[in-house]
Design a protein around this motif. Structure first.
Motif, short mmCIF file in Angstrom:
data_model
loop_
_atom_site.label_atom_id
_atom_site.label_comp_id
_atom_site.label_asym_id
_atom_site.label_seq_id
_atom_site.Cartn_x
_atom_site.Cartn_y
_atom_site.Cartn_z
N ASN A 81 103.04 58.51 4.74
CA ASN A 81 104.07 57.67 5.38
C ASN A 81 103.50 56.84 6.53
OD1 ASN A 81 106.09 58.65 3.79
ND2 ASN A 81 106.43 60.43 5.12
N ILE A 82 102.28 57.18 6.98
CA ILE A 82 101.71 56.45 8.11
C ILE A 82 101.12 55.12 7.61
CG2 ILE A 82 99.92 56.49 9.89
CD1 ILE A 82 102.16 58.46 10.46
N LYS A 83 101.55 54.06 8.28
CA LYS A 83 101.12 52.72 7.85
C LYS A 83 99.80 52.33 8.49
CE LYS A 83 103.94 49.45 8.75
NZ LYS A 83 105.07 48.77 9.19
N ARG A 84 99.03 51.49 7.82
CA ARG A 84 97.91 50.82 8.47
C ARG A 84 98.35 49.39 8.74
NH1 ARG A 84 92.84 52.95 8.17
NH2 ARG A 84 92.63 54.79 6.88
N VAL A 85 97.92 48.84 9.89
CA VAL A 85 98.26 47.44 10.17
C VAL A 85 96.96 46.66 10.38
CG1 VAL A 85 100.51 47.90 11.23
CG2 VAL A 85 98.46 47.96 12.64
N THR A 86 97.05 45.35 10.23
CA THR A 86 95.83 44.56 10.39
C THR A 86 95.49 44.43 11.89
OG1 THR A 86 97.25 42.65 10.27
CG2 THR A 86 96.00 43.17 8.29
N THR A 87 94.18 44.48 12.17
CA THR A 87 93.72 44.34 13.56
C THR A 87 94.17 43.01 14.15
OG1 THR A 87 91.84 45.68 13.07
CG2 THR A 87 91.62 44.23 14.94
N ILE A 88 94.02 41.95 13.31
CA ILE A 88 94.49 40.64 13.76
C ILE A 88 95.86 40.43 13.11
CG2 ILE A 88 94.01 38.16 13.82
CD1 ILE A 88 91.07 38.91 13.24
N PRO A 89 96.93 40.30 13.77
CA PRO A 89 97.05 40.10 15.21
C PRO A 89 97.41 41.37 16.01
CG PRO A 89 99.12 39.57 14.21
CD PRO A 89 98.21 40.08 13.11
N TYR A 90 97.77 42.47 15.34
CA TYR A 90 98.46 43.55 16.06
C TYR A 90 97.64 44.14 17.21
CZ TYR A 90 101.81 43.05 12.38
OH TYR A 90 102.72 42.52 11.53
N LEU A 91 96.39 44.53 16.95
CA LEU A 91 95.58 45.13 18.02
C LEU A 91 95.10 44.08 19.01
CD1 LEU A 91 94.05 47.48 19.28
CD2 LEU A 91 92.22 47.10 17.66
N VAL A 92 94.61 42.96 18.45
CA VAL A 92 94.01 41.93 19.31
C VAL A 92 95.03 41.37 20.30
CG1 VAL A 92 92.89 39.67 19.29
CG2 VAL A 92 92.34 41.36 17.57
N ARG A 93 96.28 41.22 19.83
CA ARG A 93 97.32 40.70 20.71
C ARG A 93 97.51 41.64 21.91
NH1 ARG A 93 102.25 39.08 17.35
NH2 ARG A 93 102.54 41.32 17.21
N ARG A 94 97.56 42.95 21.61
CA ARG A 94 97.74 43.92 22.70
C ARG A 94 96.56 43.87 23.68
NH1 ARG A 94 101.12 48.84 21.45
NH2 ARG A 94 102.63 47.87 20.12
N GLU A 95 95.36 43.79 23.11
CA GLU A 95 94.18 43.77 23.99
C GLU A 95 94.21 42.55 24.91
OE1 GLU A 95 90.86 46.15 21.34
OE2 GLU A 95 91.05 44.00 21.09
N LEU A 96 94.62 41.41 24.33
CA LEU A 96 94.64 40.19 25.14
C LEU A 96 95.68 40.28 26.25
CD1 LEU A 96 94.17 37.23 22.66
CD2 LEU A 96 92.71 37.91 24.56
N ILE A 97 96.87 40.79 25.91
CA ILE A 97 97.94 40.91 26.92
C ILE A 97 97.48 41.85 28.04
CG2 ILE A 97 100.27 41.81 27.34
CD1 ILE A 97 100.99 40.88 24.53
N TRP A 98 96.88 42.98 27.66
CA TRP A 98 96.40 43.98 28.62
C TRP A 98 95.35 43.36 29.55
CZ3 TRP A 98 98.03 48.04 30.83
CH2 TRP A 98 97.23 49.09 31.25
N ALA A 99 94.40 42.62 28.95
CA ALA A 99 93.34 41.99 29.74
C ALA A 99 93.93 40.96 30.70
CB ALA A 99 92.31 41.35 28.82
N LEU A 100 94.92 40.19 30.21
CA LEU A 100 95.51 39.15 31.07
C LEU A 100 96.27 39.78 32.24
CD1 LEU A 100 96.77 36.47 28.54
CD2 LEU A 100 94.95 36.28 30.24
#
Ligand code: HEM
Ligand code: HEM
Length: 465
Positions: free
Chosen positions: A252-271
């Motif tokens: 039941n656990i989904k995999r999501v694509t790194t782009i955009p899901y992870l990268v978006r979070r990393e960018l927001i966190w860095a900003l």
């Protein structure tokens, strides 16, 4: 279908074979090409897909990412500072003063470098805790845990060497006290201290040595280990996740694509963090006292804040035990952790179990109480030297108190086993939390509760003489 774009099924095997060997077909417009380059860089660092559960903020708290951002900011600001810095005693101090008046944004760059360096220590220790609490150091991840410990030591070394560079009173005396601890190491202590300082005491040679270490060897070693750290994360199959949340065990656990899901979070966190740091550096100046004066020592003379836990121990135990043996034991305890705490059942679960949560809370509480009582008792009542006047101080003030502390820890362990029916991993968790809480108490006492001649004071009475 358009005549000029033949369908792939129609192209011959040979055509497809040559296409596969040749350069990739690039998107024709500039935006598409740019996007592909950026995506490629991202996908060198990250896999294309990750389990959705590792995206949760409350799992990593973004601490590894923040540490990475801080190292990058330090590299960049450090390179600019280096352009206006000469590692010679008086000149170094004048250069730091000139940052205020002669260099565009010079003061701001120094503030940013100073605060990022101090924050880095806090963030790396918190990251170590999160890795410990989620048991993310077991099996193949033992490698990354050990690499991490060396990175922590290097970050401390980089902070320590940087501390001297402004060449003010604070820097001179903190490094004098900090390096003084080395002299308690038998046989090799003196030659190591002599090599590091370039002489018997902090001098022009020390400044040059520290500067060289600070701008070359240590940052290069940090960058090399960081690359290894990131490579290992991928090689170990990404971040640790509990079996319940692992797509391999739970469909039941989904995999999501790194782009955009992870990268978006990393960018927001860095900003967000860049915003906080820019504001902080613009508003809060890094400390700077008068030019270093080897003749006048401040009272109290304290080591940099991250070594004040060790300096506090020196007041209670023989220096060889408090300054050398205990810190070495702690590092060895950490390095060997993945080998005696190796059960991989509860990886990825914060605090291992519900009992682990309770035990951690109890460990914090007991440690705060016991450590404080010990500090006060040792300050006012325990006087081993007078009780055992004929014994060598290494035994009366070192080995005996250390043996009593170890005995106390053994009794505590028995109680945890008996009262809480704790298993091995929960007992280790208890001790980790207990010892780290003690270190925090020692450090806080060292920073805020030590006044002239290192006597105990209330923080509001603190003044430097
Ligand atoms: C400059 C210092 C460090 C940097 C830049 C860094 C960076 C990172 C990053 C970006 C991650 C990915 C996940 C996350 O954010 O938690 C990570 C994971 C990890 N780090 Fe660090 N780290 C540093 C120091 C340490 C230290 C001191 C330790 C432990 C002693 C450590 C052990 C680990 C381990 C075992 C993982 C894998 C975690 C997992 O599988 O869930 N790192 N690190
Ligand atoms: C993890 C990386 C780094 C850490 C933790 C660090 C830490 C520090 C600290 C604590 C200071 C004293 C700041 C002050 O109070 O003035 C300092 C100063 C300095 N650092 Fe770094 N540093 C790092 C990387 C670098 C790099 C890569 C360079 C150059 C290539 C550099 C160049 C300098 C210079 C020139 C100074 C003296 C100017 C000043 O004191 O502001 N640093 N560093």
């Amino acid at each position: 279908m358009d005549k000029e774009t033949p369908s792939p099924t129609k192209s011959s095997f040979i055509t497809r074979f040559w296409k596969a060997l040749g350069p990739p077909t690039l998107p024709t417009d500039d935006r598409g090409r740019m996007r592909m380059v950026v995506d490629n860089i991202v996908l060198h660092l990250h896999p294309t897909k990750i389990p959705e559960s590792t995206l949760r903020w409350s799992y990593t708290w973004g601490l590894g990412g923040l540490a990475t951002l801080l190292v990058l900011i330090l590299g960049l600001t450090g390179t600019f500072l280096e352009l206006n810095y000469t590692p010679r005693p008086e000149q170094a101090y004048l250069d730091i003063l000139a940052l205020k008046t002669n260099v565009w944004f010079g003061d701001f760059l120094r503030n940013l470098h100073h605060w990022s360096a101090n924050l880095l220590i806090v963030v790396v220790v918190l990251h170590l805790w999160r890795v410990f609490f989620t048991a993310a150091y077991r099996d193949q991840r033992a490698n990354n845990w050990i690499i991490g410990i060396f990175m922590l030591l290097l970050v401390l070394g980089e902070n320590f060497t940087g501390y001297l560079l402004p060449w003010d009173q604070l820097a001179y005396w903190a490094i004098t006290v900090g390096t003084g601890i080395l002299s308690y190491l038998p046989i090799i202590g003196a030659p190591i201290s002599q090599t590091l300082l370039g002489g018997p005491e902090v001098s022009a040679a020390t400044l040059l040595n520290f500067y060289s270490l600070h701008i070359s060897f240590i940052p290069i070693a940090i960058l090399a280990l960081m690359s290894l750290h990131f490579w290992r994360i991928r090689k170990d199959g990404g971040l640790t996740i509990s079996k319940r949340e692992d797509p391999a065990y739970n469909t039941n656990i989904k995999r999501v694509t790194t782009i955009p899901y992870l990268v978006r979070r990393e960018l927001i966190w860095a900003l967000i963090w860049m915003g906080i740091l820019l504001f902080w550096a613009a508003l809060v100046p890094a400390p700077l006292e008068g030019i270093a004066n080897p003749e006048i020592s401040p009272n109290p003379a304290k080591a940099p804040w991250y070594f004040l836990g060790i300096q506090e121990l020196l007041l209670h135990l023989h220096p060889l035990i408090g300054g050398i043996i205990v810190p070495i034991l702690v590092v060895v305890f950490l390095l060997l952790l993945p080998f005696y705490d190796a059960d991989s059942d509860n990886v990825g679960i914060y605090f291992r179990s519900l009992r682990g949560r309770y035990l951690s809370l109890i460990a914090v509480g007991t440690s705060l109480i016991i450590t404080t009582i010990w500090l006060v008792a040792d300050e006012f009542f325990l006087n081993w030297n007078t009780w055992l006047p004929t014994w060598p101080s290494l035994v009366s003030e070192g080995i005996i108190p250390l043996a009593l502390i170890l005995l106390g820890l053994l009794i505590l362990d028995e109680l945890v086993k008996k009262w809480f029916k704790a298993n091995l991993e929960e007992r280790i968790l208890f001790f980790f939390v207990f010892l780290f809480s003690s270190l925090v108490v020692l450090t806080v006492v060292g920073i805020f509760f030590r006044g002239p001649s290192m006597s105990l004071i209330w923080p509001w009475q603190a003044t430097i003489h």
